[in-house]
Structure formats: C-alpha cells, structure tokens
Design an enzyme around this catalytic site. Sequence first.
Site, PDB file in Angstrom:
ATOM      1  N   ASN A  50       0.829  -1.210   0.000  1.00 42.48           N
ATOM      2  CA  ASN A  50       0.000   0.000   0.000  1.00 42.48           C
ATOM      3  C   ASN A  50       0.863   1.260   0.000  1.00 42.48           C
ATOM      4  O   ASN A  50       1.947   1.304   0.590  1.00 42.48           O
ATOM      5  CB  ASN A  50      -1.027   0.009   1.145  1.00 42.48           C
ATOM      6  CG  ASN A  50      -0.456  -0.226   2.515  1.00 42.48           C
ATOM      7  OD1 ASN A  50       0.529  -0.932   2.682  1.00 42.48           O
ATOM      8  ND2 ASN A  50      -1.070   0.371   3.512  1.00 42.48           N
ATOM      9  N   GLU A  52       0.352   5.219   0.657  1.00 42.13           N
ATOM     10  CA  GLU A  52      -0.566   6.253   1.152  1.00 42.13           C
ATOM     11  C   GLU A  52      -0.166   7.631   0.637  1.00 42.13           C
ATOM     12  O   GLU A  52       0.874   7.805  -0.006  1.00 42.13           O
ATOM     13  CB  GLU A  52      -0.632   6.191   2.678  1.00 42.13           C
ATOM     14  CG  GLU A  52      -1.196   4.849   3.137  1.00 42.13           C
ATOM     15  CD  GLU A  52      -1.477   4.764   4.622  1.00 42.13           C
ATOM     16  OE1 GLU A  52      -0.998   5.622   5.406  1.00 42.13           O
ATOM     17  OE2 GLU A  52      -2.197   3.811   5.012  1.00 42.13           O
ATOM     18  N   CYS A  61      -4.168   0.852  -2.441  1.00 41.36           N
ATOM     19  CA  CYS A  61      -4.043  -0.405  -1.695  1.00 41.36           C
ATOM     20  C   CYS A  61      -2.996  -1.307  -2.336  1.00 41.36           C
ATOM     21  O   CYS A  61      -2.686  -1.183  -3.529  1.00 41.36           O
ATOM     22  CB  CYS A  61      -5.370  -1.155  -1.672  1.00 41.36           C
ATOM     23  SG  CYS A  61      -6.658  -0.375  -0.696  1.00 41.36           S
ATOM     24  N   GLU A  63      -3.198  -4.397  -3.245  1.00 43.46           N
ATOM     25  CA  GLU A  63      -3.694  -5.209  -4.369  1.00 43.46           C
ATOM     26  C   GLU A  63      -3.712  -4.392  -5.653  1.00 43.46           C
ATOM     27  O   GLU A  63      -3.350  -4.880  -6.733  1.00 43.46           O
ATOM     28  CB  GLU A  63      -5.112  -5.712  -4.067  1.00 43.46           C
ATOM     29  CG  GLU A  63      -5.232  -6.610  -2.847  1.00 43.46           C
ATOM     30  CD  GLU A  63      -5.565  -5.860  -1.569  1.00 43.46           C
ATOM     31  OE1 GLU A  63      -5.041  -4.740  -1.360  1.00 43.46           O
ATOM     32  OE2 GLU A  63      -6.354  -6.392  -0.773  1.00 43.46           O
ATOM     33  N   CYS A 101     -10.715  -4.064  -0.252  1.00 42.13           N
ATOM     34  CA  CYS A 101     -11.762  -3.058  -0.389  1.00 42.13           C
ATOM     35  C   CYS A 101     -12.489  -3.257  -1.727  1.00 42.13           C
ATOM     36  O   CYS A 101     -12.050  -4.014  -2.596  1.00 42.13           O
ATOM     37  CB  CYS A 101     -11.160  -1.660  -0.301  1.00 42.13           C
ATOM     38  SG  CYS A 101     -10.296  -1.137  -1.787  1.00 42.13           S
ATOM     39  N   CYS A 104     -10.415  -2.593  -4.952  1.00 43.95           N
ATOM     40  CA  CYS A 104      -9.445  -3.648  -5.275  1.00 43.95           C
ATOM     41  C   CYS A 104     -10.136  -4.862  -5.872  1.00 43.95           C
ATOM     42  O   CYS A 104      -9.577  -5.522  -6.760  1.00 43.95           O
ATOM     43  CB  CYS A 104      -8.659  -4.044  -4.032  1.00 43.95           C
ATOM     44  SG  CYS A 104      -7.473  -2.779  -3.539  1.00 43.95           S
TER      45      CYS A 104
HETATM   46  N1  THU Z   1      -5.293  -1.543   2.532  1.00 41.36           N
HETATM   47  C1  THU Z   1      -4.726  -2.309   1.547  1.00 41.36           C
HETATM   48  O1  THU Z   1      -3.640  -2.009   1.042  1.00 41.36           O
HETATM   49  N2  THU Z   1      -5.392  -3.418   1.138  1.00 41.36           N
HETATM   50  C2  THU Z   1      -6.552  -3.882   1.686  1.00 41.36           C
HETATM   51  O2  THU Z   1      -7.042  -4.926   1.275  1.00 41.36           O
HETATM   52  C3  THU Z   1      -7.193  -3.130   2.767  1.00 41.36           C
HETATM   53  C4  THU Z   1      -6.579  -1.826   3.119  1.00 41.36           C
HETATM   54  C5  THU Z   1      -4.535  -0.379   3.015  1.00 41.36           C
HETATM   55  C6  THU Z   1      -5.086   0.949   2.616  1.00 41.36           C
HETATM   56  C7  THU Z   1      -4.530   1.851   3.711  1.00 41.36           C
HETATM   57  O3  THU Z   1      -3.219   2.278   3.332  1.00 41.36           O
HETATM   58  C8  THU Z   1      -4.425   0.956   4.912  1.00 41.36           C
HETATM   59  O4  THU Z   1      -4.518  -0.377   4.423  1.00 41.36           O
HETATM   60  C9  THU Z   1      -5.511   1.200   5.941  1.00 41.36           C
HETATM   61  O5  THU Z   1      -6.759   1.139   5.363  1.00 41.36           O
END
Ligand code: THU
Length: 148
Positions: A50, A52, A61, A63, A101, A104
């Site tokens: 991920n 940010e 994310c 994925e 999410c 994704c």
């Molecule tokens: N996140 C992912 O990378 N993949 C997921 O399947 C769920 C959430 C990340 C997004 C964000 O940077 C952090 O997790 C908190 O939501």
Amino acid sequence: MDSGAALTVDRDALLAAARNAAAQAYAPYSGFHVGAALAFADGAIVTGANVENASYGLTLCAETVAVGKAMADGRRGALLAVAVIGGKAGAVGRGDPVTPCGRCRQVLTELAQLGGTDPTVWYFSESTVLELRLSELLPHAFGPANLG
Ligand code: THU
C-alpha cells in the site's frame, strides 16, 4: 471456471512474497502495512504494497499497486492466485485476515477477466487463512467482457 491455483501455485511461497512486500508499505498515516502477491500461469509472482498519500483519499491499496505493476509490465490475464497479508507496523499478520476493499475487488477482476480465470484469493493472519474465489468476493462483476 477453474483457476487451477490449488494445483499449481505454491501457497507458502506466495504468502512469503506478500509478507516481504508488506515490508515496503508506505503507510505513515494509518500505520497499517499491507502486502499483496499475484501468481501467474507462467510462474511469475508480482507484488505490491500500500502507498498512502497526504491527501488520504488518494491512497493506493497493495492489491491495486500489484495489479498496476503487472499490467504495466504487459500482463493481461493468466492470474491464478492472490495472497494478501496486513497489519499494524511490526505486527503484520496478527489480528484478523485483511480482506480487500471494493475498488481492489474491481481492479483484480479486470486483470482476471482478461484471461478468463477466477483466481483463488488467500488472506492470511498468523492463525487463519481465508480462501475465497474472486467471483465470491465480487459476484456478478462488471468487467471487460461487458464492453466486448
Ligand atoms: N489496505 C490495503 O492495502 N489493502 C486492503 O485490502 C485493505 C486496506 C490499506 C489501505 C490503507 O493504506 C491501509 O490499508 C488502511 O486502510
């Protein structure tokens, strides 16, 4: 539709790749580190973490990053399996498995449908493995086939 993932994909290797990817997460705002690993029919594994952003809503994310890397390398389908692991920094894999999410699920579906597979998706924690097909995560999906 059968991905064949159970026969051809080394689940432990895919988990290790996802765990290694999580170590590269850029998650200074949530402190939640996620790694994803995609397994392809030619044996390749493509990972993502991920990423940010100070404008929180622009976060990518793990994925989605993995799918973006794979498609930017020219991959179009042949996706057999996906592994995801996440958790607070220093505690990746503890707690409940992380499920993807909505965005994704849609992004993974694009890549999968291009090759006509229905990948197995594994979500790991230290005590649990959740195994679902992508079509179970996103039933009745809208995809490239609808625009054909
Ligand atoms: N996140 C992912 O990378 N993949 C997921 O399947 C769920 C959430 C990340 C997004 C964000 O940077 C952090 O997790 C908190 O939501």
